[in-house]
Design a protein around this motif. Sequence first.
Motif: not given
Length: 338
Positions: A206-224
């Motif tokens: 759970v910790g690993v996946f939350m970290a992946i999602v938290s990092i990937s969202m800013p990477v995928m979207n400049e506004g985020v």
Amino acid sequence: MFSLESFLDVQLVWFALIVTALFLYVLLDGFDLGVGILFPFAPSDECRDRMMNSIAPFWDGNETWLVLSGGGLFAAFPLAYAILMPALYMPVILMLLGLIFRGVAFEFRFKAVKSRFIWDYAFHFGSIVAAFMQGVFLGAFVRGIHVEGRSFAGQPFDWLNAYSFMTGVALLFGYALLGSTWLMMKTDGITGDWARKCASYVLGYVGVFMAIVSISMPVMNEGVRELWFTLPNFYYLVPVPIVTAALIILIWRDLHRGCENRPFFFSIGVFLMGYLGLGISLWPWLVPFAVTFRQAAAAASSQSFLLVGTLVILPVILTYVGYCYYIFRGKVSHEGYY
């Protein structure tokens, strides 16, 4: 003439209601889906009976919040519903089929003898399909929907990609954490000890996946990315990941100290922080990153009319849910009482 919209921002109220109902569904149906995900791995049939009994009084009431969030989206934000449903029609249908299999398994398992194993697997695989498709829905939603004008303009399988598959697996582990900590609170003996081991195992994922999602969202979207990493926003928002990490550490500590109740409530806190992070990143989009909740809203008079009925029935639902959890508090046995 009196009008509700002259006193309230009905668009914002409806947006808050739908967001809250969706979180309550993820939270409440999440732990019983988690029980279903773990179901066939239990040490014995008696343990499986205890697991089923721990959620039997609650599972159908928990799904009320899915109906409220889906129905509210259709009624209060029809444009968003009209875009999201064609884009995510297949995962939604598969999720509902999984929930149907689970519901049927509840009814038949308590009466079946020779065919009980069939309903055990129907309960398990129905839970997996429902949970996985909810995660796929989340991944496709976060990546954004291809919209042109006021319609979905993508392909039927846009929802199926590596990112949505990852979020589907992530939600399986998240629900397994909720389910295992719920079982720690509701059972004892062999079942409770086994649930503690399950919670210890899935917590790291759970910790690993939350970290992946938290990092990937800013990477995928400049506004985020700009929202989270520009000053002074960074100082205001950095408590979210810090509190999330602290809650995961507290769960780990309590799992190894023999606590029975706190890991479940700390797990709720982890989900709340994750949901809050998503909400901050996606505000004010109802169809990321194409349509805001104000652009998707129905006429103010229609929303006001619907809100009156909702404000009457919502306290009844909350009272029933609270009373149900109060009546069936405490530990459960393996004896059938469904």
